[in-house]
Design an enzyme around this catalytic site. Sequence first.
Site, PDB file in Angstrom:
ATOM      1  CB  ALA A  13      -0.849   0.197   1.174  1.00 52.43           C
ATOM      2  NE  ARG A 101       6.026  -9.842 -16.211  1.00 58.96           N
ATOM      3  CZ  ARG A 101       6.273  -9.102 -16.986  1.00 58.96           C
ATOM      4  NH1 ARG A 101       7.246  -9.304 -17.801  1.00 58.96           N
ATOM      5  NH2 ARG A 101       5.517  -7.900 -17.061  1.00 58.96           N
ATOM      6  CG  ASP A 162      -0.922  -7.110 -20.637  1.00 54.54           C
ATOM      7  OD1 ASP A 162       0.275  -6.904 -20.922  1.00 54.54           O
ATOM      8  OD2 ASP A 162      -1.442  -7.257 -19.356  1.00 54.54           O
ATOM      9  CG  HIS A 190       1.313  -8.601 -16.957  1.00 52.23           C
ATOM     10  ND1 HIS A 190       0.897  -7.409 -17.871  1.00 52.23           N
ATOM     11  CD2 HIS A 190       2.230  -8.025 -16.120  1.00 52.23           C
ATOM     12  CE1 HIS A 190       1.515  -6.268 -17.445  1.00 52.23           C
ATOM     13  NE2 HIS A 190       2.358  -6.749 -16.491  1.00 52.23           N
TER      14      HIS A 190
HETATM   15  N1  LIG Z   1       0.224  -6.750 -13.754  1.00 52.58           N
HETATM   16  C1  LIG Z   1       0.450  -5.490 -14.107  1.00 52.58           C
HETATM   17  O1  LIG Z   1      -0.195  -5.097 -15.249  1.00 52.58           O
HETATM   18  C2  LIG Z   1       1.591  -4.735 -13.269  1.00 52.58           C
HETATM   19  C3  LIG Z   1       1.767  -3.500 -13.931  1.00 52.58           C
HETATM   20  C4  LIG Z   1       2.917  -2.516 -13.155  1.00 52.58           C
HETATM   21  C5  LIG Z   1       3.241  -3.108 -12.323  1.00 52.58           C
HETATM   22  N2  LIG Z   1       3.130  -4.548 -11.914  1.00 52.58           N
HETATM   23  C6  LIG Z   1       3.878  -4.900 -10.592  1.00 52.58           C
HETATM   24  O2  LIG Z   1       3.129  -4.582  -9.245  1.00 52.58           O
HETATM   25  C7  LIG Z   1       4.287  -4.740  -8.167  1.00 52.58           C
HETATM   26  C8  LIG Z   1       4.113  -3.299  -7.474  1.00 52.58           C
HETATM   27  O3  LIG Z   1       4.713  -2.357  -8.241  1.00 52.58           O
HETATM   28  P1  LIG Z   1       5.175  -0.893  -7.714  1.00 52.58           P
HETATM   29  O4  LIG Z   1       5.514  -0.006  -8.541  1.00 52.58           O
HETATM   30  O5  LIG Z   1       3.963  -0.439  -6.707  1.00 52.58           O
HETATM   31  O6  LIG Z   1       6.277  -1.274  -6.657  1.00 52.58           O
HETATM   32  P2  LIG Z   1       6.760  -0.558  -5.424  1.00 52.58           P
HETATM   33  O7  LIG Z   1       8.177  -1.092  -5.019  1.00 52.58           O
HETATM   34  O8  LIG Z   1       6.887   0.903  -5.430  1.00 52.58           O
HETATM   35  O9  LIG Z   1       5.914  -1.036  -4.040  1.00 52.58           O
HETATM   36  C9  LIG Z   1       5.694  -2.264  -3.745  1.00 52.58           C
HETATM   37  C10 LIG Z   1       5.479  -2.157  -2.296  1.00 52.58           C
HETATM   38  O10 LIG Z   1       5.182  -3.559  -1.937  1.00 52.58           O
HETATM   39  C11 LIG Z   1       5.597  -3.569  -0.695  1.00 52.58           C
HETATM   40  N3  LIG Z   1       5.813  -5.177  -0.175  1.00 52.58           N
HETATM   41  C12 LIG Z   1       6.494  -6.101  -0.975  1.00 52.58           C
HETATM   42  N4  LIG Z   1       6.726  -7.082  -0.251  1.00 52.58           N
HETATM   43  C13 LIG Z   1       5.336  -7.057   0.212  1.00 52.58           C
HETATM   44  C14 LIG Z   1       4.485  -8.005   1.178  1.00 52.58           C
HETATM   45  N5  LIG Z   1       5.153  -9.361   1.316  1.00 52.58           N
HETATM   46  N6  LIG Z   1       3.526  -7.573   1.721  1.00 52.58           N
HETATM   47  C15 LIG Z   1       3.016  -6.296   1.791  1.00 52.58           C
HETATM   48  N7  LIG Z   1       3.772  -5.243   0.997  1.00 52.58           N
HETATM   49  C16 LIG Z   1       4.863  -5.715   0.354  1.00 52.58           C
HETATM   50  C17 LIG Z   1       6.948  -3.121  -0.536  1.00 52.58           C
HETATM   51  O11 LIG Z   1       7.290  -2.495   0.671  1.00 52.58           O
HETATM   52  C18 LIG Z   1       6.632  -1.642  -1.114  1.00 52.58           C
HETATM   53  O12 LIG Z   1       6.040  -0.749  -0.575  1.00 52.58           O
HETATM   54  C19 LIG Z   1       5.627  -4.995  -9.013  1.00 52.58           C
HETATM   55  O13 LIG Z   1       5.641  -6.624  -8.832  1.00 52.58           O
HETATM   56  C20 LIG Z   1       5.323  -4.694 -10.256  1.00 52.58           C
HETATM   57  O14 LIG Z   1       6.166  -5.497 -11.102  1.00 52.58           O
HETATM   58  C21 LIG Z   1       2.195  -5.265 -12.372  1.00 52.58           C
HETATM   59  O1  LIG Z   2       6.858  -4.649 -17.309  1.00 57.16           O
HETATM   60  C1  LIG Z   2       6.894  -4.716 -15.957  1.00 57.16           C
HETATM   61  O2  LIG Z   2       7.844  -5.219 -15.456  1.00 57.16           O
HETATM   62  C2  LIG Z   2       5.994  -3.743 -15.159  1.00 57.16           C
HETATM   63  C3  LIG Z   2       4.606  -3.999 -15.459  1.00 57.16           C
HETATM   64  O3  LIG Z   2       4.012  -5.547 -15.652  1.00 57.16           O
HETATM   65  C4  LIG Z   2       4.231  -3.585 -16.710  1.00 57.16           C
HETATM   66  O4  LIG Z   2       3.624  -4.114 -17.797  1.00 57.16           O
HETATM   67  O5  LIG Z   2       4.359  -2.458 -17.158  1.00 57.16           O
END
Ligand SMILES: NC(=O)c1ccc[n+]([C@@H]2O[C@H](COP(=O)([O-])OP(=O)(O)OC[C@H]3O[C@@H](n4cnc5c(N)ncnc54)[C@H](O)[C@@H]3O)[C@@H](O)[C@H]2O)c1
Ligand SMILES: O=C(O)C[C@H](O)C(=O)O
Length: 328
Positions: A13, A101, A162, A190
Amino acid sequence: MSKSPVRVAVTGAAGQIGYALLFRIASGEMLGKDQPVILQLLEIPDEKAQNALKGVIMELEDCAFPLLAGVEAHSDPMTAFKDTDYALLVGARPRGPGMERADLLAANAQIFTAQGKALNAVASRNVRVLVVGNPANTNAYIAMKSAPDLPRKNFTAMLRLDHNRAASQIAAKMGVAVGDIEKLAVWGNHSPTMYADYRFATVNGQSVKDSINDHDWNANTFLPTVGKRGAAIIAARGLSSAASAANAAIDHMRDWALGTNGKWVTMGVPSNGEYGIPKDVMFGYPVTCEGGEYKLVEGLPIDAFSQECINKTLAELQGEQDGVKHLL
Ligand SMILES: NC(=O)c1ccc[n+]([C@@H]2O[C@H](COP(=O)([O-])OP(=O)(O)OC[C@H]3O[C@@H](n4cnc5c(N)ncnc54)[C@H](O)[C@@H]3O)[C@@H](O)[C@H]2O)c1
Ligand SMILES: O=C(O)C[C@H](O)C(=O)O
């Protein structure tokens, strides 16, 4: 009569996606402008992360959102997920420059095993789960497998980014409004192997495929652009996508909860064998949503090129699944 609040758990969060997500949930953009919410926020038990979370909560309070019926800070999934109706599992380690990834798989598998178990133990029996943290499909698969007492169908992975990226590229190519694009599908993982499929898509009733009529653009420009968009954003920003990811999470949950009025959207959901995908693989499919449930769009013809793309993304997902088998 006003509705009773629902509980929404968000992990990670205090991260970047969290910061772009929580204020929109609290303002009613996810579950409706008449639905009060209680936010149950989880961060790691680390002083810096917990302090950052406190700051985010102060800001949430300072917005005086009428729909925000409570905010809680947690460092343990067993309390964060208590009675939760919706769980957005965002917290994970994001991919940095040059990282693939697959490198993230092992680090994140542990997180999602523990969180799946906690959901199984304490969440609402009908909790709807969206996994955003990467590798999202496999993390969702791990969480689902770690929560045998909850309905499988309630575990989903985020393919909506996506889907939105694909829609935006098509709109730019055709010079049309993105909101006029219907019947777009994204199949699979993804990851860069996802298959964004516009064969059935229409704009104001007209076929997108026929209008574009350019297989070379599809195979060599469109698919690589959508597939590698996450990496392109990391290269440009030095950080992974956050606002667009949060937006996609809102879209995914809103459509699931409130319905799509027959419009196709993409969700990563556990397969029941549809389109030859083995049971339980967390696969991106076109769906429609109604009454709080998603329904796969079935019976679409799959041509040779599409089958090849689907096989590729399925093989990647099965490889990821094999890589975590020993943890489940
Ligand atoms: N599916 C998608 O389309 C998509 C798109 C963008 C990012 N992501 C993914 O989303 C995730 C988060 O991205 P972000 O930019 O917010 O990262 P970020 O590093 O800014 O934030 C992640 C947060 O999660 C916390 N965290 C880590 N492990 C945890 C746990 N076990 N329990 C609770 N909190 C935990 C960290 O302390 C951090 O504050 C990454 O894995 C990123 O690759 C996915
Ligand atoms: O590509 C990444 O690692 C981040 C996220 O999943 C995205 O698609 O932007």
